[in-house]
Design an enzyme around this catalytic site. Sequence first.
Site, mmCIF file in Angstrom:
data_model
loop_
_atom_site.group_PDB
_atom_site.id
_atom_site.type_symbol
_atom_site.label_atom_id
_atom_site.label_comp_id
_atom_site.label_asym_id
_atom_site.label_seq_id
_atom_site.Cartn_x
_atom_site.Cartn_y
_atom_site.Cartn_z
ATOM 1 N N LEU A 114 0.804 -1.137 0.036
ATOM 2 C CA LEU A 114 0.143 0.021 0.118
ATOM 3 C C LEU A 114 0.896 1.228 0.125
ATOM 4 O O LEU A 114 1.595 1.411 0.929
ATOM 5 C CB LEU A 114 -1.015 -0.126 1.428
ATOM 6 C CG LEU A 114 -2.170 -0.598 1.093
ATOM 7 C CD1 LEU A 114 -2.933 -0.478 2.700
ATOM 8 C CD2 LEU A 114 -3.148 0.028 0.119
ATOM 9 N N TYR A 145 8.073 10.595 5.066
ATOM 10 C CA TYR A 145 7.095 9.251 5.200
ATOM 11 C C TYR A 145 7.095 9.115 3.644
ATOM 12 O O TYR A 145 7.236 7.642 3.333
ATOM 13 C CB TYR A 145 5.667 9.886 5.450
ATOM 14 C CG TYR A 145 4.459 8.710 5.396
ATOM 15 C CD1 TYR A 145 4.576 7.794 6.039
ATOM 16 C CD2 TYR A 145 3.424 9.115 4.358
ATOM 17 C CE1 TYR A 145 3.658 6.782 5.639
ATOM 18 C CE2 TYR A 145 2.284 8.294 4.278
ATOM 19 C CZ TYR A 145 2.400 7.103 4.665
ATOM 20 O OH TYR A 145 1.424 6.112 4.828
ATOM 21 N N ARG A 218 -8.375 17.963 -1.789
ATOM 22 C CA ARG A 218 -8.301 16.678 -1.391
ATOM 23 C C ARG A 218 -9.389 15.995 -1.921
ATOM 24 O O ARG A 218 -10.607 16.305 -1.911
ATOM 25 C CB ARG A 218 -8.248 16.363 -0.025
ATOM 26 C CG ARG A 218 -6.943 17.120 0.736
ATOM 27 C CD ARG A 218 -5.812 16.392 0.620
ATOM 28 N NE ARG A 218 -4.672 16.966 1.395
ATOM 29 C CZ ARG A 218 -3.942 18.175 1.022
ATOM 30 N NH1 ARG A 218 -4.394 18.975 0.033
ATOM 31 N NH2 ARG A 218 -2.943 18.503 2.055
#
Length: 317
Positions: A114, A145, A218
């Site tokens: 993922l 990240y 978003r």
Amino acid sequence: MSDGGSKNYSLTGKRVWINGYRGMVGQALVRQLETIDCEILRTTSEELDLRRQADAEDWMNEKKPEAVFLCAATVGGILANNTRPAEFLYDNLAIEANVIHGAWRTGVEKLLYLGTGCMYPREAPQPIPEDCLLTGPLEPTNEWYAVAKIAGLKMCQAYRRQYGCDFITALPTNLYGPGDNFDPKDSHVIPALILKAHAAKADGAKAMEVWGSGTPLREFLYVDDAAKVLVFLMQAYSEEAHINVGLGKELSIREVAETIVRVVGFEGELVFDTKKPDGMPRKLLDASRLSKLGQSSATGLEDGLNRTYAWFLENKA
Ligand code: GDP
């Protein structure tokens, strides 16, 4: 870029491992896999610390999973990403390295890794096509990240090239739904605003704070819709190239906040705190590769938010 792996891989009768299964995606995958006749193996970070290579490999040697959904990750919203760079980088690199390498060593037949929309450059064209990965600088609030997650994608490609492993990467857009993380320290915008609206309503507050300017755009995908697509991809997708999992629809943070307060029933004012970061100005995935495979999502935002709020009231309020 089609290559060796199977585009017709059935999960029926398989031992399917979902790591990170207490997370929102892990739980939704379990709900989805329960409709298939397979054995579901699940682990949480408390039971099995995947940052430890020996522990990860011992577990995989013993349990012999045949298919792996690699969902385990250290994740969080904009504040956590921005303030815990070492954890986001180290934890995710270690988890990916151990699970992907272990999957090769123990003969896993298929692995779905993922990824995340944060892996794309900050100034990526919108909607973001798969092939713009690594074409520009990352968004600074989540680059730690993103760098770790990009490394995981590259590992899947490298193990496919060198060892013929059928490892694929799916890159979901922002997900929300039952089982989400509502802890304000590291939650994403939807659970954060549900919690704030719920508290503001309970306190009879006149206003509620929303971070940033409200203008970032978003897209949000309901987690059960995402899980359905991920289970489909596990069985039907086998390419070196990663694939976006999104809707191709976006809205502003202000619109999201307005929908959330309507669902929760908070009637006060929204106050935008522009001292808090906005993050990526826009993050809309190009979902055309996925729609060509006949996959689309059904749950509208208001419907999904109602279900998420119902889950919150039952489990977290
Ligand atoms: P991102 O998609 O990686 O930026 O992560 P988030 O889901 O944490 O944030 C999305 C957008 O929502 C950012 O522009 C945030 O500033 C904004 N936002 C507004 N209010 C909140 C809040 O209370 N918590 C969080 N996490 N984000 C918020």
